[in-house]
Design a protein around this motif. Sequence first.
Motif, short mmCIF file in Angstrom:
data_model
loop_
_atom_site.label_atom_id
_atom_site.label_comp_id
_atom_site.label_asym_id
_atom_site.label_seq_id
_atom_site.Cartn_x
_atom_site.Cartn_y
_atom_site.Cartn_z
N ALA A 117 -3.56 -11.75 3.73
CA ALA A 117 -3.02 -11.94 5.08
C ALA A 117 -1.63 -11.33 5.25
O ALA A 117 -1.12 -11.27 6.37
CB ALA A 117 -2.96 -13.43 5.39
N ASP A 118 -1.01 -10.88 4.14
CA ASP A 118 0.37 -10.37 4.17
C ASP A 118 1.31 -11.39 4.81
O ASP A 118 2.10 -11.07 5.70
CB ASP A 118 0.43 -9.03 4.91
N THR A 119 1.23 -12.63 4.32
CA THR A 119 2.08 -13.70 4.84
C THR A 119 2.67 -14.49 3.69
O THR A 119 2.10 -14.57 2.60
CB THR A 119 1.28 -14.67 5.74
N ALA A 120 3.83 -15.10 3.96
CA ALA A 120 4.46 -15.95 2.97
C ALA A 120 3.66 -17.24 2.80
O ALA A 120 3.00 -17.72 3.73
CB ALA A 120 5.89 -16.29 3.39
N LEU A 121 3.70 -17.79 1.58
CA LEU A 121 3.05 -19.06 1.28
C LEU A 121 4.10 -20.04 0.78
O LEU A 121 5.08 -19.65 0.15
CB LEU A 121 2.00 -18.89 0.18
#
Length: 224
Positions: A117-121
């Motif tokens: 997703a190319d998102t921070a977790l």
Amino acid sequence: MDQGTRAELLGRLTEAVGSVTVAHPTRVAIDGPPAAGKTTLADELADALHKQGRDVIRATIDDFLFPRAQRYPCGEYSAEGCYFDTHDHDALNRVLLDPLGPGGDRRFQHAVYNRTADTALSPPPSTAPADAVLVFDGVFLMRPELIDRWDLRIFVSAALDKTVDRAVIRERRVSSPADVERRWRERYIPSQQLYFATVRPTDHADIIVHNDEPHQPAWDIPTH
């Protein structure tokens, strides 16, 4: 150098993990070039340790990438960018390696980034038992920012040209052979050559696994 079956290699590696005596979780690095076989070996080692009754934390450098917008300031095929701009080592140390190390509270997060997703977790922290084992695979794990965080260092070696052939097969569903070959020959292989020239990772390894023939591996235990 010893040579044997896959089972014999895993037996040797589980012995090596068991021989580590620390008062905190054992942090195992499985380093090596892309497509050398690190992830497969790490999964197999984690399974073997589970079967011995060990509590295993399985994690990978791919979950500690910078967001895509930050990873390519030098271009998508830059070897220097691959080495210097790809991985968030500060976050890796802060949320995983240091909490599991000497003086850590054993409350860790196994990831900070979702590559798909190319998102921070920011997963909720877990607490590791003191006798847990972290099995962590990835590239460039012997670099100065990380080298002192490992309690056992394994390097998976494979001929770099062979990794290209493996990558073409592995990624055929998502990339064309030409795209894979370009990425390996312009970005990944030169970044490994830079890593070898500047860090000499095999000089730091406790065990070197020669994985050109995965079903008949060989392994070295260097004397440093």
